[in-house]
Design a protein around this motif. Structure first.
Motif, PDB file in Angstrom:
ATOM      1  N   CYS A  17       0.848  -1.190   0.000  1.00 43.82           N
ATOM      2  CA  CYS A  17       0.000   0.000   0.000  1.00 43.82           C
ATOM      3  C   CYS A  17       0.888   1.246   0.000  1.00 43.82           C
ATOM      4  N   ILE A  67       0.318   4.134   1.034  1.00 42.67           N
ATOM      5  CA  ILE A  67       0.129   5.001   2.201  1.00 42.67           C
ATOM      6  C   ILE A  67       0.800   4.400   3.437  1.00 42.67           C
ATOM      7  N   CYS A  68       0.326   3.244   3.862  1.00 42.24           N
ATOM      8  CA  CYS A  68       0.843   2.664   5.113  1.00 42.24           C
ATOM      9  C   CYS A  68       2.087   1.812   4.879  1.00 42.24           C
ATOM     10  N   CYS A 126      -4.793   0.058   0.274  1.00 42.35           N
ATOM     11  CA  CYS A 126      -5.335  -1.094   1.010  1.00 42.35           C
ATOM     12  C   CYS A 126      -6.698  -0.749   1.596  1.00 42.35           C
ATOM     13  N   CYS A 186      -6.845   1.659   4.766  1.00 36.96           N
ATOM     14  CA  CYS A 186      -6.518   3.037   4.393  1.00 36.96           C
ATOM     15  C   CYS A 186      -7.693   3.666   3.627  1.00 36.96           C
TER      16      CYS A 186
HETATM   17 ZN   LIG Z   1      -2.666   1.078   3.594  1.00 39.16          ZN
END
Ligand SMILES: [Zn+2]
Length: 149
Positions: A67, A69-70, A105, A108
């Protein structure tokens, strides 16, 4: 508008054309047409919307195993989802614009919800400062500029 027999590229070109009319000028029929396209963005399938091979391929081509973002593996987070950077509740014509889509994901996606992009950046800055840079780097600058014109 009749979507039967149109391929993905035609649909997106059409969305772009309709989008230039702006939200307040869209007709009920325009919204109905967008809804027909909803199934495309559900990569893992959905009891309402199903999934398509095209959307699976698109998600595979536009993401790796993690992902953005994370940074966690999609497989550890319940899989990939296609998200709209600018929420489709506010910008329905951008719901079919590739520039507005990214693969993130599931958790998120849930956290982002219906936030506008700048609300979302603000949320990340205040609640998850360690992830903020990753989000900022993905800002849909072109789209945000196009909203101003
Ligand atoms: Zn994520």
């Amino acid at each position: 508008m009749n979507f039967d027999g149109k391929d993905l590229k035609d649909l997106f070109a059409l969305a772009d054309k309709v989008g230039n009319k702006r939200y307040h000028k869209l007709t009920q029929q325009d919204f109905e047409n967008y809804r027909k396209f909803d199934h495309w963005r559900y990569v893992n399938g959905d009891y309402e919307c199903g999934t398509t091979q095209e959307s699976k391929d698109w998600a595979n081509e536009h993401s790796d195993w993690h992902c953005p973002i994370c940074g966690d593996r999609f497989s550890d987070k319940g899989g990939r989802t296609i998200d709209h950077k600018l929420p489709r509740s506010q910008y329905p014509w951008l719901s079919m614009d590739f520039k507005n889509l990214w693969v993130i994901c599931r958790p998120c996606n849930q956290e982002k919800g219906e936030m506008h992009w700048f609300e979302y950046e603000h949320h990340m800055l205040t609640h998850r400062p360690n992830l903020y840079e990753a989000v900022r780097a993905m800002r849909p600058t072109q789209l945000l500029q196009s909203l101003r014109s």
